[in-house]
Design a protein around this motif. Structure first.
Motif, PDB file in Angstrom:
ATOM      1  N   ASP A  37      21.203  22.878  62.567  1.00 13.78           N
ATOM      2  CA  ASP A  37      19.950  22.440  61.793  1.00 13.78           C
ATOM      3  C   ASP A  37      19.636  21.472  62.512  1.00 13.78           C
ATOM      4  O   ASP A  37      17.977  21.785  62.876  1.00 13.78           O
ATOM      5  N   GLN A  38      19.676  20.875  63.652  1.00 12.76           N
ATOM      6  CA  GLN A  38      18.889  19.835  63.994  1.00 12.76           C
ATOM      7  C   GLN A  38      19.100  20.061  65.725  1.00 12.76           C
ATOM      8  O   GLN A  38      18.701  18.809  66.521  1.00 12.76           O
ATOM      9  N   ASP A  39      19.405  21.204  66.123  1.00 11.43           N
ATOM     10  CA  ASP A  39      19.338  21.802  67.819  1.00 11.43           C
ATOM     11  C   ASP A  39      17.964  21.435  68.234  1.00 11.43           C
ATOM     12  O   ASP A  39      17.474  21.511  69.284  1.00 11.43           O
ATOM     13  N   PHE A  40      16.598  21.699  67.460  1.00 10.48           N
ATOM     14  CA  PHE A  40      14.899  21.331  67.950  1.00 10.48           C
ATOM     15  C   PHE A  40      14.770  20.956  67.074  1.00 10.48           C
ATOM     16  O   PHE A  40      13.070  20.585  67.348  1.00 10.48           O
ATOM     17  N   ALA A  41      14.859  19.778  66.620  1.00 16.65           N
ATOM     18  CA  ALA A  41      14.214  18.803  66.178  1.00 16.65           C
ATOM     19  C   ALA A  41      13.421  18.173  67.282  1.00 16.65           C
ATOM     20  O   ALA A  41      13.618  17.856  68.298  1.00 16.65           O
ATOM     21  N   VAL A  42      12.241  17.787  66.240  1.00 16.31           N
ATOM     22  CA  VAL A  42      11.426  16.980  67.713  1.00 16.31           C
ATOM     23  C   VAL A  42      11.462  15.900  67.319  1.00 16.31           C
ATOM     24  O   VAL A  42      11.113  15.387  66.239  1.00 16.31           O
ATOM     25  N   SER A  43      11.546  14.910  68.345  1.00 20.77           N
ATOM     26  CA  SER A  43      11.520  13.550  68.440  1.00 20.77           C
ATOM     27  C   SER A  43      11.185  12.274  69.049  1.00 20.77           C
ATOM     28  O   SER A  43      10.999  13.258  70.371  1.00 20.77           O
ATOM     29  N   LEU A  44      10.235  11.232  69.869  1.00 18.29           N
ATOM     30  CA  LEU A  44      10.049  10.655  69.766  1.00 18.29           C
ATOM     31  C   LEU A  44      11.363   9.678  71.326  1.00 18.29           C
ATOM     32  O   LEU A  44      12.537   9.916  69.336  1.00 18.29           O
ATOM     33  N   PRO A  45      11.931   9.476  71.977  1.00 16.96           N
ATOM     34  CA  PRO A  45      12.354   8.270  72.515  1.00 16.96           C
ATOM     35  C   PRO A  45      12.159   7.417  71.456  1.00 16.96           C
ATOM     36  O   PRO A  45      11.718   6.465  71.845  1.00 16.96           O
ATOM     37  N   GLY A  46      13.529   6.384  71.135  1.00 15.45           N
ATOM     38  CA  GLY A  46      13.429   5.739  70.368  1.00 15.45           C
ATOM     39  C   GLY A  46      13.563   4.297  71.395  1.00 15.45           C
ATOM     40  O   GLY A  46      13.374   3.388  70.454  1.00 15.45           O
ATOM     41  N   SER A  47      13.688   3.831  72.705  1.00 14.02           N
ATOM     42  CA  SER A  47      13.779   2.262  73.042  1.00 14.02           C
ATOM     43  C   SER A  47      12.917   2.804  74.725  1.00 14.02           C
ATOM     44  O   SER A  47      13.209   4.226  74.776  1.00 14.02           O
ATOM     45  N   PRO A  48      12.692   1.664  75.196  1.00 14.85           N
ATOM     46  CA  PRO A  48      12.280   1.618  76.858  1.00 14.85           C
ATOM     47  C   PRO A  48      13.770   2.445  77.457  1.00 14.85           C
ATOM     48  O   PRO A  48      13.580   2.858  77.741  1.00 14.85           O
ATOM     49  N   LEU A  49      14.874   2.172  77.092  1.00 16.62           N
ATOM     50  CA  LEU A  49      15.865   3.027  77.659  1.00 16.62           C
ATOM     51  C   LEU A  49      15.436   3.969  77.728  1.00 16.62           C
ATOM     52  O   LEU A  49      16.720   4.959  78.737  1.00 16.62           O
ATOM     53  N   ALA A  50      15.209   4.801  76.578  1.00  9.58           N
ATOM     54  CA  ALA A  50      15.309   5.853  76.280  1.00  9.58           C
ATOM     55  C   ALA A  50      14.306   6.619  77.169  1.00  9.58           C
ATOM     56  O   ALA A  50      14.606   7.570  78.117  1.00  9.58           O
ATOM     57  N   TRP A  51      13.347   6.319  77.384  1.00 10.00           N
ATOM     58  CA  TRP A  51      12.340   6.597  77.530  1.00 10.00           C
ATOM     59  C   TRP A  51      12.925   6.727  78.963  1.00 10.00           C
ATOM     60  O   TRP A  51      12.127   7.561  80.310  1.00 10.00           O
ATOM     61  N   ALA A  52      13.071   5.728  79.734  1.00 10.30           N
ATOM     62  CA  ALA A  52      13.522   5.688  81.323  1.00 10.30           C
ATOM     63  C   ALA A  52      14.264   6.547  81.818  1.00 10.30           C
ATOM     64  O   ALA A  52      14.397   7.390  82.528  1.00 10.30           O
ATOM     65  N   LEU A  53      15.373   6.441  81.074  1.00  9.94           N
ATOM     66  CA  LEU A  53      16.388   7.052  81.178  1.00  9.94           C
ATOM     67  C   LEU A  53      15.984   8.957  81.060  1.00  9.94           C
ATOM     68  O   LEU A  53      15.932   9.791  82.169  1.00  9.94           O
ATOM     69  N   LEU A  54      14.985   9.357  80.214  1.00  6.26           N
ATOM     70  CA  LEU A  54      14.408  10.933  79.974  1.00  6.26           C
ATOM     71  C   LEU A  54      13.649  10.846  81.307  1.00  6.26           C
ATOM     72  O   LEU A  54      13.590  12.210  82.280  1.00  6.26           O
ATOM     73  N   ILE A  55      12.839   9.764  81.672  1.00  3.64           N
ATOM     74  CA  ILE A  55      12.130  10.013  82.738  1.00  3.64           C
ATOM     75  C   ILE A  55      12.800  10.599  84.111  1.00  3.64           C
ATOM     76  O   ILE A  55      12.473  10.889  85.255  1.00  3.64           O
ATOM     77  N   LEU A  56      14.196   9.571  84.033  1.00  2.00           N
ATOM     78  CA  LEU A  56      14.992  10.090  85.296  1.00  2.00           C
ATOM     79  C   LEU A  56      15.600  11.322  85.200  1.00  2.00           C
ATOM     80  O   LEU A  56      15.588  11.487  86.750  1.00  2.00           O
ATOM     81  N   LEU A  57      15.832  11.566  84.198  1.00  2.24           N
ATOM     82  CA  LEU A  57      16.040  13.089  84.277  1.00  2.24           C
ATOM     83  C   LEU A  57      15.397  13.836  84.566  1.00  2.24           C
ATOM     84  O   LEU A  57      15.513  15.014  85.480  1.00  2.24           O
ATOM     85  N   GLY A  58      14.223  14.491  83.952  1.00  2.00           N
ATOM     86  CA  GLY A  58      12.913  14.919  84.710  1.00  2.00           C
ATOM     87  C   GLY A  58      12.782  14.814  86.419  1.00  2.00           C
ATOM     88  O   GLY A  58      12.677  15.544  87.318  1.00  2.00           O
ATOM     89  N   SER A  59      12.475  13.713  86.801  1.00  2.00           N
ATOM     90  CA  SER A  59      12.477  12.650  88.358  1.00  2.00           C
ATOM     91  C   SER A  59      13.558  13.492  89.115  1.00  2.00           C
ATOM     92  O   SER A  59      13.816  13.923  90.240  1.00  2.00           O
ATOM     93  N   ILE A  60      15.289  13.636  88.715  1.00  2.00           N
ATOM     94  CA  ILE A  60      15.907  13.887  89.250  1.00  2.00           C
ATOM     95  C   ILE A  60      16.083  15.199  89.474  1.00  2.00           C
ATOM     96  O   ILE A  60      16.025  16.115  90.471  1.00  2.00           O
ATOM     97  N   SER A  61      15.222  16.366  88.294  1.00  2.00           N
ATOM     98  CA  SER A  61      15.109  17.557  88.026  1.00  2.00           C
ATOM     99  C   SER A  61      14.647  18.215  88.869  1.00  2.00           C
ATOM    100  O   SER A  61      15.024  19.325  89.702  1.00  2.00           O
TER     101      SER A  61
END
Length: 307
Positions: free
Chosen positions: A209-233
């Motif tokens: 049920d939650q495979d496509f749940a839409v949400s925003l990152p909950g912390s500055p660390l989460a934002w930083a990790l997602l930006i790093l994830l995209g940059s590495i990709s």
């Protein structure tokens, strides 16, 4: 028209090996975001391609100007991005429902698929030594990950689908030719992946049920990790495109097993999982298969050089 890139198999293999050692960092970030931050696989995949696009696009415009987005083959580049997005989604969903070792075990049929695609459609000559090196590398990967064989049902097909889609994506990297620069190709792929994942999130269907749940990152660390994830990709796959312009698909396929090495190291550093003796043996086999292909290509280059 862009000038063809001179063939340099040795440089392509070295570049590919280094890229494969870095890419598993993305998997570690995705695992953390799902387990700790509670983000859905669909949302993680969307952010991966969204931040990939944001990280690559400014450099593309800076280097090539306003004409940078004028791809000569826009639709096939967008298709590459959509296929890559679907492959990433399958992998992140598989990790959610299955042990990571099992996912990797099934996923590493991908070099076999990639080599077969290159032999059938690109007519690349694949000798028995390369087939043997791929098989030996696969055996080493199986020793490292030591999968559980108690996998049943539809879920077990997720990493198989991921392997096929990623092999198709890698195949297109070579088959698309050099009409567009690697930077343009990667930017268009980022657009394709982002659009695909946007549609997938709107569709909102998955195994759970939650495979496509839409949400925003909950912390500055989460934002930083997602930006790093995209940059590495963005930037590592840009180098992968470059590698495929320097060497044939069948030559580079065994080096994808190098991802196992980085995965073992990250497992030890982040999750305190020290490799057993058998896993070290598997790593040596993986490295050995890649080094054998490297030695063969260097020998062939020397033999082909006039005295």
């Amino acid at each position: 028209m862009q000038q063809p890139t001179p063939s340099n198999p040795v440089r392509g293999m070295v570049l590919m090996a280094n890229c494969m050692l870095i890419l598993p960092i993305m998997d570690a970030i995705a695992k953390y975001m799902a387990a700790v931050e509670g983000m859905s696989p669909g949302q993680i995949t969307f952010y991966r391609f969204f931040f990939q696009l944001l990280s690559v696009l400014p450099l593309l415009v800076f280097l090539n100007g306003s004409s940078a987005l004028s791809a000569k083959r826009p639709w096939i580049n967008l298709l590459r991005g959509a296929i890559h997005g679907a492959a990433s989604l399958m992998f992140f969903m598989a990790v959610k429902y299955m042990p990571l070792a099992d996912v990797f075990a099934i996923y590493f049929v991908e070099p076999f698929i990639l080599t077969a695609l290159s032999a059938v459609f690109l007519k690349e000559k694949v000798g028995w030594r390369r087939w043997l090196a791929i098989a030996v590398g696969f055996g080493g990967a199986m020793i490292v990950i030591q999968p559980s064989y108690q996998i049943f049902g539809l879920t077990a097909l997720l990493p198989v689908a991921c392997a096929f889609l990623y092999a198709l994506y890698m195949f297109l990297n070579r088959a698309i030719g050099e009409a567009d620069s690697p930077m343009t190709m990667q930017t268009m792929a980022g657009i394709g992946g982002t659009l695909f994942m946007g549609l997938a999130l709107m569709a909102g269907t998955g195994i759970g049920d939650q495979d496509f749940a839409v949400s925003l990152p909950g912390s500055p660390l989460a934002w930083a990790l997602l930006i790093l994830l995209g940059s590495i990709s963005g930037y590592i796959h840009l180098l992968v495109v470059r590698a495929f312009r320097l060497a044939p698909l069948s030559v580079l396929a065994p080096f994808q097993y190098f991802e196992i090495i980085a995965a073992v190291i990250l497992g030890y550093l982040l999750f305190d999982e020290f490799p057993t003796l058998s896993k070290w043996l598997g790593i040596l086999i993986i490295v050995g298969s890649g080094l054998f292909i490297l030695w063969r290509e260097r020998k062939r280059a020397v033999d082909a050089t006039p005295a």
